[in-house]
Motif scaffolding. Sequence first.
Motif: not given
Lengths: 334, 328
Positions: B282-291
Amino acid sequence: MTPLLDVRDLTICFPNATPVRNLSFGLAPAEALAIVGESGSGKSLTALALMRLLPGAARIASGRVRLDNDDLLALPEVEMRSRRGRDIAMIFQEPMTSLNPVLTIGRQIAEVLQLHRGLTKAQARREAAELLDLVRIPNPERCLDDHPHRLSGGMRQRVMIAIAAACRPKILIADEPTTALDVTIQAQVLELLDRLRRELSLSLLLITHDLGLVGQWADRVIVMYAGRKVEEASPGILFERPLHPYTRGLLAASPRLHDRLHYRSARLAEIPGNIASAATQAGCPFAPRCPDRLARCRTNVPDERDAASGRRVACHVDLTESSRGLHHDAALSY
Amino acid sequence: MSNIQRIGNTFRRTILQAIPTVIGIIVINFFLLQLAPGDAADVLAGESGSATMETVAALRARFGLDQPVLLQLVAYLDNLAHLSLGYSPRYNLPVADIIGQRLPGTVALMATALVIALAGGIALGIVMATFAGRWPDRLISIVVTLFYSIPGFWIGLMLILLFSVKLGWLPSGGAATIGADVSGFDLLIDRARYMVLPALSLSLFYIAIYSRLARAAMLEAQAQDYVRTAAAKGLSPLTITVRHVLRNALLPVTTVAGMHFGGLLGGAVVVETVYSWPGLGRLAFEAVMSRDFSVLLGILLLSSLLVIVANMTVDLVQAWLDPRIEAR
């Protein structure tokens, strides 16, 4: 003398074939009996049937295999399991694949000692080293921790023999033990089997298609054709004066050193036709290929009967020794 | 060569191969992420709603995003050489700290899922091989085909529906009871209760693969000559299966399981979202969304390390299982 192992009327069936029919023979203590025959004659199935290890589709239709007053075929599976490896052991044709590649040699030998003789791990290991020494493997202690892939075919077959001899079985069945080995190793392995037979006084059942081995290593020979015994004799007599037309054909077809008819100077004799022709026969299975066949050979299966010099033969033809042998002197020099 | 020595050789060889792999992964990932439109400053500015061009430029300057790409790469590698994963502009925390918080949860989830998948898959495979062609084989075959074809998130939702909503046996999300003051064995039980459903939904797909694989490998091993030798020794069918067949049949399963480790991490993203599991996925997913590229790079680096470690473990396990595999 009552035989140690007594096989009576053994018949093995596949759903659509009967590869072994009414086979009877006995095996005396410490005797070496050879069963010879070509591929498809049912000799290997016979060996597996004695162990009750027939492949899935094969079934023992009838017969009796008496060992020590017990009918092996009637024993419950659990009881039979305790006999395998202990009373009756077997080695196979393919030493390269008959050992488990992921277990050490020591473990594979110790396994059978722990199972049947109740030895502890340490005792079994010591005994395993002695067994390796018995089958003349150099450096037995080191070999215990080796895996099979580090050993040559001949060495692996020696390990197989060590496993088979581990519990001092009464009977050792060797199914084509040297077919996969080269000639010099063959002699060593057979010599080893012969020595063990004498030292451990076990009976040896040697299954082979190689007539050359039989003369030297067996006390008695059974010749099988298409699932039936066609002739039984001691090797000396059999090679000197083969009675059954099939045996005569086999011997004539074997190249020999002292023959006048060497395959370099003339064509090797052959038995015309092939064993598949036996499948449709109502009478003698060898009739379609037999040079001496009579009319009734096509219709009646010949019974096994006694012939001169303690031999048995299954053939309709009048097989007096004087009428044979003479024009088959090719076999004499065996 | 002794067993220890053999395994030691395999270990050394794998480590040596791992170093260039890791460096390659860092560099390629770095450039790959540069291809994504926008950066962390854009996202932060967009979220604040009232950013001027000057604030965005100031943000960029602060995070070093205004530097040329190559310089950024050099700076990142320099950080790594000093064993630092960099700094997250969004969380305002060192990346190592953020990942450190999430890593145990994900590793625990993946390990549990893998253990369930291997144990379940091999057990089912043994049953299928034992009854090959008869009804237990057919029945399990149908069930695992379902496992194989149903997507993980749907299975996750259905498990929640059954075990949390209808039966109320297990919690529907999270990783631990919030505010619960437990320790020792109770803590373990609490964690396990939260672990069951996500681990199960993650593993069902792999159970399907491993059971089919184990079935085929068992059947093949059963037909080998050494199994006949074992039978001729007088061993019982159970001993033959466990001692002679299973170990040989495990080889292909371990190979495939090692290769699946990376895929498991990917599947974790979905499962962690469904079960609101605080993990790396999930952290990775959030990191993608927030660049948030420094976090993302950290995660990618870490997951590549995980995959390398998994492959290394497979190599070692195989060297241990099969004496014929030797260091080349």
